[in-house]
Design a protein around this motif. Structure first.
Motif, PDB file in Angstrom:
ATOM      1  N   LYS A 126       1.495  -9.284  -5.187  1.00 45.46           N
ATOM      2  CA  LYS A 126       2.001  -8.894  -3.871  1.00 45.46           C
ATOM      3  C   LYS A 126       3.065  -9.868  -3.375  1.00 45.46           C
ATOM      4  N   LEU A 158      -0.703  -5.454   2.527  1.00 42.92           N
ATOM      5  CA  LEU A 158      -0.666  -4.521   1.403  1.00 42.92           C
ATOM      6  C   LEU A 158      -1.580  -4.923   0.247  1.00 42.92           C
ATOM      7  N   ASP A 161      -3.637  -2.215  -1.197  1.00 39.21           N
ATOM      8  CA  ASP A 161      -2.903  -0.957  -1.419  1.00 39.21           C
ATOM      9  C   ASP A 161      -3.313   0.152  -0.461  1.00 39.21           C
ATOM     10  N   LEU A 189       9.358  -0.478  -0.479  1.00 33.08           N
ATOM     11  CA  LEU A 189       7.898  -0.408  -0.598  1.00 33.08           C
ATOM     12  C   LEU A 189       7.379   0.958  -0.160  1.00 33.08           C
ATOM     13  N   MET A 193       5.425   2.747  -3.104  1.00 32.04           N
ATOM     14  CA  MET A 193       3.973   2.807  -2.961  1.00 32.04           C
ATOM     15  C   MET A 193       3.494   4.106  -2.321  1.00 32.04           C
ATOM     16  N   LEU A 195       3.823   5.018   0.812  1.00 29.29           N
ATOM     17  CA  LEU A 195       3.188   4.657   2.077  1.00 29.29           C
ATOM     18  C   LEU A 195       3.531   5.641   3.191  1.00 29.29           C
TER      19      LEU A 195
END
Length: 263
Positions: A126, A158, A161, A189, A193, A195
């Motif tokens: 990370k 994060l 996750d 990100l 990811m 998100l």
């Protein structure tokens, strides 16, 4: 149809001080869809950060429903939200007595379910993801610049996750170059990811650079929640003053995204 990541229905927030009552939110509705970056904006006292804390389960509304990732938000506060919701607080909120790596690893260590070496490796990953070098791992928060503090706090948010990331003034206190760099990191990100992001910010450059939708809090509720070009065209005194002043015009003019035209 995909279930919303956040669903708020008929929410009331009332603060009491002796015989006086202050109504911050009244019948507030808000929906956050999966994969979007939503900015919460509003004047002072409209309860933007309070709303973030309620999504996280740290505060309970007076009445109304908040569902986060299919569960009542209150359950996040009871069980711990780190595995489902990451939170980046305005000043970073790093533990001053912990090293960078210890700060990032803290949520995993609190679970006490993984070997220490595996936790260390996850924290180092990370650290790299947020653009910091490996030799920053042993630094103390007092040795970090404002931009580095934000990145360490983001790495901690994060570490498990989480699918949902909440940000409170993510670029506050940063110089323009650091703020631009942090926005680039957040965009990367978000895409990498998958998100969903909800952020409170007053920074117009950040709002126009990142937002897929903007929710405006005024008159104790969300008066509009839509794509940026429709929000700036909405007829309301706060929107006119906030978005269409000199700073707002400049931010939109500099924006590279052609879907948000200058007005």
């Amino acid at each position: 149809m995909t279930e919303p990541v956040v669903q708020i229905h008929k929410l009331w927030t009332v603060f009491e001080n002796g015989d006086k009552k202050s109504v911050v939110h009244k019948d507030l509705d808000l929906t956050v869809e999966r994969g979007e970056i939503m900015s919460l904006v509003g004047g002072s006292g409209t309860g933007k950060t309070v709303l973030l804390r309620q999504m996280l389960g740290l505060e309970t509304p007076t009445k109304g429903d908040i569902t986060v990732l299919g569960k009542p938000a209150a359950e996040l506060g009871k069980r711990g939200a780190a595995s489902r919701v990451g939170m980046l607080f305005q000043q970073g909120a790093l533990f001053s007595a912990f090293t960078v790596l210890e700060n990032i690893a803290f949520p995993l260590r609190e679970l006490n379910t993984l070997p220490r070496e595996l936790i260390r490796e996850a924290a180092l990953v990370k650290l790299q993801m947020v653009g910091l070098p490996a030799d920053a791992a042993d630094k103390m928060p007092s040795d970090l610049s404002g931009g580095m503090i934000k990145r360490v706090a983001l790495a901690r948010a994060l570490i498990m996750d989480p699918p949902l990331l909440l940000l409170d003034e993510p670029t506050a206190g940063l110089d323009p170059e650091s703020a631009d760099s942090f926005c680039t990191l957040l965009r990367s990100l978000h895409q990498g990811m998958g998100l969903t992001v909800v952020m409170v910010t007053h920074d117009l450059d950040t709002i126009f650079e990142l937002s897929t939708r903007i929710a405006v809090l005024a008159s104790q509720k969300v008066i509009i929640n839509d794509v940026p070009q429709k929000v700036v065209a909405f007829d309301h005194p706060f929107i006119h003053d906030f978005f269409l002043g000199e700073r707002g015009q400049r931010a939109m003019a500099l924006l590279k995204n052609p879907t948000v035209p200058s007005i």
